[in-house]
Enzyme design. Structure first.
Site, mmCIF file in Angstrom:
data_model
loop_
_atom_site.group_PDB
_atom_site.id
_atom_site.type_symbol
_atom_site.label_atom_id
_atom_site.label_comp_id
_atom_site.label_asym_id
_atom_site.label_seq_id
_atom_site.Cartn_x
_atom_site.Cartn_y
_atom_site.Cartn_z
ATOM 1 N N LYS A 257 0.799 -1.097 -0.123
ATOM 2 C CA LYS A 257 0.076 -0.173 0.011
ATOM 3 C C LYS A 257 1.172 1.377 -0.292
ATOM 4 O O LYS A 257 1.546 0.940 0.580
ATOM 5 C CB LYS A 257 -1.054 0.363 1.541
ATOM 6 C CG LYS A 257 -2.191 1.616 1.241
ATOM 7 C CD LYS A 257 -2.578 1.294 2.382
ATOM 8 C CE LYS A 257 -2.660 3.053 2.743
ATOM 9 N NZ LYS A 257 -3.398 2.851 4.560
ATOM 10 N N LYS A 269 -9.147 13.462 8.812
ATOM 11 C CA LYS A 269 -8.434 13.220 9.688
ATOM 12 C C LYS A 269 -8.723 14.146 10.772
ATOM 13 O O LYS A 269 -8.432 14.906 9.795
ATOM 14 C CB LYS A 269 -7.167 12.327 9.537
ATOM 15 C CG LYS A 269 -7.239 10.990 9.229
ATOM 16 C CD LYS A 269 -6.104 10.615 9.076
ATOM 17 C CE LYS A 269 -5.848 9.424 7.819
ATOM 18 N NZ LYS A 269 -6.417 7.810 9.256
ATOM 19 N N ASP A 280 2.087 6.720 5.693
ATOM 20 C CA ASP A 280 0.857 6.122 5.047
ATOM 21 C C ASP A 280 1.386 4.952 3.816
ATOM 22 O O ASP A 280 0.761 4.242 3.306
ATOM 23 C CB ASP A 280 -0.056 6.508 5.306
ATOM 24 C CG ASP A 280 -1.451 5.504 5.154
ATOM 25 O OD1 ASP A 280 -1.417 4.575 5.597
ATOM 26 O OD2 ASP A 280 -3.005 5.869 4.606
ATOM 27 N N ASP A 339 -12.311 7.492 4.342
ATOM 28 C CA ASP A 339 -10.775 7.333 5.076
ATOM 29 C C ASP A 339 -9.927 5.711 5.675
ATOM 30 O O ASP A 339 -9.130 5.484 6.358
ATOM 31 C CB ASP A 339 -10.988 6.826 6.476
ATOM 32 C CG ASP A 339 -9.336 7.978 6.826
ATOM 33 O OD1 ASP A 339 -8.462 7.620 6.615
ATOM 34 O OD2 ASP A 339 -9.435 7.723 8.736
ATOM 35 N N GLU A 341 -9.155 3.858 2.415
ATOM 36 C CA GLU A 341 -8.610 3.864 0.994
ATOM 37 C C GLU A 341 -7.936 2.796 1.198
ATOM 38 O O GLU A 341 -7.833 2.350 -0.394
ATOM 39 C CB GLU A 341 -8.672 5.279 1.154
ATOM 40 C CG GLU A 341 -6.865 5.059 1.423
ATOM 41 C CD GLU A 341 -6.598 5.423 2.901
ATOM 42 O OE1 GLU A 341 -4.931 4.777 3.110
ATOM 43 O OE2 GLU A 341 -7.426 5.694 3.561
ATOM 44 N N ARG A 343 -7.524 -0.324 2.069
ATOM 45 C CA ARG A 343 -7.701 -1.537 1.284
ATOM 46 C C ARG A 343 -8.921 -1.881 0.207
ATOM 47 O O ARG A 343 -8.957 -2.281 -1.211
ATOM 48 C CB ARG A 343 -9.359 -1.453 2.483
ATOM 49 C CG ARG A 343 -10.155 -1.642 2.626
ATOM 50 C CD ARG A 343 -11.067 -1.610 3.418
ATOM 51 N NE ARG A 343 -10.503 -0.491 4.954
ATOM 52 C CZ ARG A 343 -10.694 -0.767 5.828
ATOM 53 N NH1 ARG A 343 -11.889 -1.634 6.400
ATOM 54 N NH2 ARG A 343 -10.139 -0.639 7.410
#
Length: 492
Positions: A257, A269, A280, A339, A341, A343
């Site tokens: 990811k 957030k 991330d 949020d 996202e 997956r």
């Protein structure tokens, strides 16, 4: 950092480290010093309550000839089968000396029973712990600047072969840390691709990049939906290493990811701490670093690394909660929470990977859920799998590499909770068991016959306090794990 191995201590200025097992006679370990120096070192260790526990250090200065020498006694404990011991020892010494003013460290392992493998691990630990990224710090005080430049391991034999393998891992680890540390205005999907290309193509890895138009032609609505709110277009980066000598051998596929910045999208957030969301993309960073390590050591395996890269932003074109998107697999997804996202982008990347490469095994890595941090803290990453054998191999590789994993359940009871009233599924389930819900969602995109594992590394890619092999910041988690997994199971 320069690393070398020698039979005897060099001349000149350096800090001297002497490893000590729990059962050693201290006088025997200090026999290379004169009587006054031995007495001073022993009394200093006693005053510092040095009990030889692993990686504990007692520091003093002794006279040696006409000079004063910094002397470090470093504990080895009593467990000689602890695989992580030597890296910890090297890391502890580097942390102690990194900004000390010392430029060279000599570790005298004579008489400890250490061999070349252990010597190389000490060097690796020292080099890994010394990693810094100071390129944006223009006013760093002199006392804060690193000085340690060289490590010499003495008395453990020639370790150049072992070091060659570990130095490849170190290069991969450093690349991952660089990617994860860089701010999101510097590393975004297109520049991530540029850096990976520059690092990996010269090593013989094949690079393929898919842009948003190609993704649209393939029907990757889940991935494109995440990226549509950003001016930075998404990219799908594939890094291919064909080292097995047999192009027909099925590859192992790693999918990372790579959300280069995650605002949460419309489900935005809280402001506090949002700057941390530059990491991330830690899963994609780990995959890119692992592929560099694998390519540098010319691994005899067929390995494919896929980095799915996007930025999750909340502009007027961003997808909304309640939108329905169609994934490449044909399954439809109701977006409950923008949020959730990671997956979504993984779903399309996993489908493409399976249909393109038909792997026997596929492992995805993602900073997927805050719930994983609640469950495991910052010591372990979560492991989910549809295959017990694959889960066991990953767990063993994690234990051996220090990138530890803890397995969680999957099952029909969880899967039912991901059903949507208007689409095939929703992208967020109940709060309870949040990490399991995310993994359950991903499992719906695993095709028949594919052995699959999902690693939720949300708590392990970034550290708010120093560890044995890293300072505060990017840890490089996942690089050693994937490299060891390939080495143990797909080579030889």
């Amino acid at each position: 950092m320069k690393v070398s191995f020698a039979d005897t201590r060099p001349s000149g200025s350096y800090a001297l480290a002497i490893p000590v097992w729990g059962e050693d006679m201290l006088s025997d370990r200090l026999n290379g010093l004169d009587e006054n120096a031995r007495t001073l070192a022993a009394r200093s260790a006693e005053a510092q309550r040095f009990e030889r526990e692993p990686a504990a250090i007692a520091e003093t200065f002794v006279t040696e000839g006409n000079t004063a020498r910094r002397l470090l006694l470093v504990g080895l404990g009593g467990k000689r089968d602890d695989e992580a011991l030597y890296e910890k020892v090297g890391g502890a010494l580097a942390a102690k000396l990194l900004i000390s003013g010392e430029t060279r460290l000599v570790v005298d392992a004579s008489g400890t029973g250490m061999g070349a493998e252990q010597a190389a691990k000490i060097a690796f630990g020292a080099a890994a712990r010394s990693w810094r990224y100071d390129i944006y710090r223009t006013k760093l005080a002199k006392k804060q600047k690193p000085t340690l430049e060289e490590v010499v391991i003495v008395g453990a034999g020639a370790a150049d072969g072992e070091w060659q393998r570990l130095s490849a891992l170190l290069e991969g680890l450093s690349f991952t840390r660089e990617l994860v540390t860089e701010p999101a205005n510097v590393i975004y999907p297109e520049t991530f691709v540029e850096r990976a290309r520059a690092q990996l193509e010269p090593l013989g890895a094949e690079i393929q990049v898919m842009d948003e138009k190609e993704m649209a032609q393939l029907g990757m609505g889940a991935l494109l939906g995440v990226g549509q709110g950003s001016v930075r277009p998404p990219r799908l980066l594939t890094i291919r290493w064909n080292g097995a000598g047999d192009a027909n051998r099925k590859p192992v596929v790693f999918v990372g990811k790579g959300i280069t910045f995650d605002t949460g999208g419309i489900s935005i957030k809280p402001a506090a701490g949002m700057e941390a969301m530059k990491w991330d993309m830690g899963g994609a960073g780990a995959v890119a670093g692992a592929m560099k390590a694998i390519a540098m050591r010319k691994a005899k395996a067929n390995v494919i690394g896929i980095c799915v890269l996007a930025e999750n932003m909340p502009d007027g074109n961003a997808q909304r909660p309640g939108d329905v998107v169609t994934s490449m697999s044909g399954q439809t997804i109701e977006v409950i929470n923008t949020d959730a996202e990671g997956r979504l982008v993984l779903a399309d990347a996993m489908t493409w990977a399976q249909r393109t490469f038909k792997p026997e095994m596929m492992v995805d890595l993602a900073t997927l859920t805050g719930a994983m941090i609640i469950a495991l803290g910052y010591e372990y990453a979560g492991l989910f799998s549809n295959d017990d054998g694959l889960a066991e191999k990953l767990t063993k590789a994690g234990q051996a590499s220090g990138d530890k994993l803890w397995r969680f359940p999957l099952g029909e009871a969880y899967d039912k909770q991901m059903d949507s009233q208007i689409a095939d599924m929703k992208n967020a389930g109940p709060r309870e068991g949040g990490s399991i819900m995310a993994a359950t969602f991903l499992q719906r995109f695993v095709e028949d016959g594919t052995k699959w594992a999902h690693l939720d590394i949300a708590g392990t890619v970034w550290a708010n306090k120093p560890g044995s092999l890293y300072d505060k910041g990017a840890t490089g988690y996942g690089v050693a794990l994937l490299d060891r997994f390939v080495s143990d199971n797909f080579e030889g």
